[in-house]
Design a protein around this motif. Structure first.
Motif, PDB file in Angstrom:
ATOM      1  N   LYS A 175     -13.774 -13.108   6.957  1.00  0.00           N
ATOM      2  CA  LYS A 175     -15.041 -13.270   8.146  1.00  0.00           C
ATOM      3  C   LYS A 175     -15.974 -14.570   7.515  1.00  0.00           C
ATOM      4  O   LYS A 175     -16.978 -14.127   6.813  1.00  0.00           O
ATOM      5  N   VAL A 176     -15.499 -15.379   7.717  1.00  0.00           N
ATOM      6  CA  VAL A 176     -16.101 -16.701   7.081  1.00  0.00           C
ATOM      7  C   VAL A 176     -17.196 -17.126   8.001  1.00  0.00           C
ATOM      8  O   VAL A 176     -17.006 -17.262   9.016  1.00  0.00           O
ATOM      9  N   THR A 177     -18.365 -17.130   7.219  1.00  0.00           N
ATOM     10  CA  THR A 177     -19.486 -17.951   7.752  1.00  0.00           C
ATOM     11  C   THR A 177     -19.281 -19.425   7.667  1.00  0.00           C
ATOM     12  O   THR A 177     -19.055 -19.733   6.563  1.00  0.00           O
ATOM     13  N   SER A 178     -19.784 -20.213   8.614  1.00  0.00           N
ATOM     14  CA  SER A 178     -19.230 -21.587   8.873  1.00  0.00           C
ATOM     15  C   SER A 178     -20.448 -22.262   9.463  1.00  0.00           C
ATOM     16  O   SER A 178     -21.089 -21.662  10.131  1.00  0.00           O
ATOM     17  N   VAL A 179     -20.668 -23.601   9.147  1.00  0.00           N
ATOM     18  CA  VAL A 179     -21.435 -24.533  10.263  1.00  0.00           C
ATOM     19  C   VAL A 179     -20.506 -25.586  10.669  1.00  0.00           C
ATOM     20  O   VAL A 179     -19.665 -25.978  10.179  1.00  0.00           O
ATOM     21  N   GLU A 180     -21.078 -25.787  11.846  1.00  0.00           N
ATOM     22  CA  GLU A 180     -20.428 -26.948  12.590  1.00  0.00           C
ATOM     23  C   GLU A 180     -21.155 -28.318  11.901  1.00  0.00           C
ATOM     24  O   GLU A 180     -22.255 -28.315  11.585  1.00  0.00           O
ATOM     25  N   LEU A 181     -20.369 -29.388  11.983  1.00  0.00           N
ATOM     26  CA  LEU A 181     -20.590 -30.620  11.508  1.00  0.00           C
ATOM     27  C   LEU A 181     -22.034 -31.237  12.106  1.00  0.00           C
ATOM     28  O   LEU A 181     -23.077 -31.812  11.558  1.00  0.00           O
TER      29      LEU A 181
ATOM     30  N   ARG B  55     -31.507 -26.772   9.635  1.00  0.00           N
ATOM     31  CA  ARG B  55     -32.017 -25.632   9.626  1.00  0.00           C
ATOM     32  C   ARG B  55     -31.022 -24.611   9.814  1.00  0.00           C
ATOM     33  O   ARG B  55     -31.066 -23.446   9.324  1.00  0.00           O
ATOM     34  N   GLY B  56     -29.938 -25.008  10.596  1.00  0.00           N
ATOM     35  CA  GLY B  56     -28.811 -24.030  10.870  1.00  0.00           C
ATOM     36  C   GLY B  56     -28.106 -23.891   9.347  1.00  0.00           C
ATOM     37  O   GLY B  56     -27.603 -22.534   9.012  1.00  0.00           O
ATOM     38  N   VAL B  57     -28.113 -24.843   8.581  1.00  0.00           N
ATOM     39  CA  VAL B  57     -27.404 -24.603   7.449  1.00  0.00           C
ATOM     40  C   VAL B  57     -28.064 -23.892   6.400  1.00  0.00           C
ATOM     41  O   VAL B  57     -27.823 -22.836   5.747  1.00  0.00           O
ATOM     42  N   PHE B  58     -29.599 -23.894   6.289  1.00  0.00           N
ATOM     43  CA  PHE B  58     -30.320 -23.207   5.360  1.00  0.00           C
ATOM     44  C   PHE B  58     -30.483 -21.607   5.907  1.00  0.00           C
ATOM     45  O   PHE B  58     -30.184 -20.690   5.272  1.00  0.00           O
ATOM     46  N   LYS B  59     -30.290 -21.571   7.434  1.00  0.00           N
ATOM     47  CA  LYS B  59     -30.258 -20.123   7.896  1.00  0.00           C
ATOM     48  C   LYS B  59     -28.934 -19.539   7.636  1.00  0.00           C
ATOM     49  O   LYS B  59     -28.767 -18.116   7.076  1.00  0.00           O
ATOM     50  N   ALA B  60     -27.785 -19.986   7.544  1.00  0.00           N
ATOM     51  CA  ALA B  60     -26.340 -19.685   7.364  1.00  0.00           C
ATOM     52  C   ALA B  60     -26.240 -19.126   5.967  1.00  0.00           C
ATOM     53  O   ALA B  60     -25.661 -17.957   5.443  1.00  0.00           O
TER      54      ALA B  60
ATOM     55  N   SER C 180     -27.033 -25.954  -3.859  1.00  0.00           N
ATOM     56  CA  SER C 180     -27.196 -26.988  -4.997  1.00  0.00           C
ATOM     57  C   SER C 180     -27.076 -28.237  -4.141  1.00  0.00           C
ATOM     58  O   SER C 180     -27.929 -29.082  -4.515  1.00  0.00           O
ATOM     59  N   ASP C 181     -26.336 -28.380  -3.207  1.00  0.00           N
ATOM     60  CA  ASP C 181     -26.392 -29.656  -2.279  1.00  0.00           C
ATOM     61  C   ASP C 181     -27.763 -29.903  -1.929  1.00  0.00           C
ATOM     62  O   ASP C 181     -28.322 -30.895  -1.760  1.00  0.00           O
ATOM     63  N   LEU C 182     -28.011 -28.826  -1.008  1.00  0.00           N
ATOM     64  CA  LEU C 182     -29.497 -28.958  -0.555  1.00  0.00           C
ATOM     65  C   LEU C 182     -30.586 -29.143  -1.409  1.00  0.00           C
ATOM     66  O   LEU C 182     -31.310 -30.005  -1.187  1.00  0.00           O
TER      67      LEU C 182
END
Length: 132
Positions: A77-83, A88-93, A117-119
């Motif tokens: 069950k992988v959490t991913s983000v769309e390109l 905000r969605g990346v931080f939330k995920a 680390s990237d963020l």
């Protein structure tokens, strides 16, 4: 997977199907859980300490680990983000799941990853105070 993680100095790897879709994600936590034989989500890394002082037990666990297919330990069950998701969605995920890294997908195909680390590196580079 563990050897690749240590060589690449990363704490997690996406697992891809032949068609490039995400099949799973394996983390250092998944491997530690296997090594200390626990299903608990409240992983206590200090539980690895006894293996440090018992080379025989460590070798046994490493040999046992070698016999597993990566998908037997990976999270399916992988959490991913769309390109095109906003930051905000990346931080939330990352924060909602308390994970360190998330795959980035486009049309269901993984194209990269983004980590805490990237963020943080990006935040520092944007900071007036950090520049000087």
């Amino acid at each position: 997977a563990l050897r690749h993680m240590t060589e690449k100095k990363t704490g997690g790897l996406p697992v891809l199907a032949d068609d490039g879709h995400l099949a799973g994600f394996i983390s250092d936590g998944d491997i530690v859980r296997f090594m200390i034989d626990t299903d608990s989500d409240n992983l206590n890394f200090a539980s690895m300490y006894p293996l440090w002082h018992n080379p025989k037990a460590l070798d046994e666990q490493m040999n046992a680990l070698d016999k597993y297919n990566v998908m037997e330990l990976a999270n399916r069950k992988v959490t991913s983000v769309e390109l095109d998701d906003d930051i905000r969605g990346v931080f939330k995920a990352l924060s909602d799941r308390r994970i360190k890294k998330v795959p980035v997908v486009k049309d269901g195909i993984m194209i990269g990853t983004v980590s805490r680390s990237d963020l943080l590196r990006q935040l520092v580079s944007q900071s007036q105070a950090a520049r000087g």
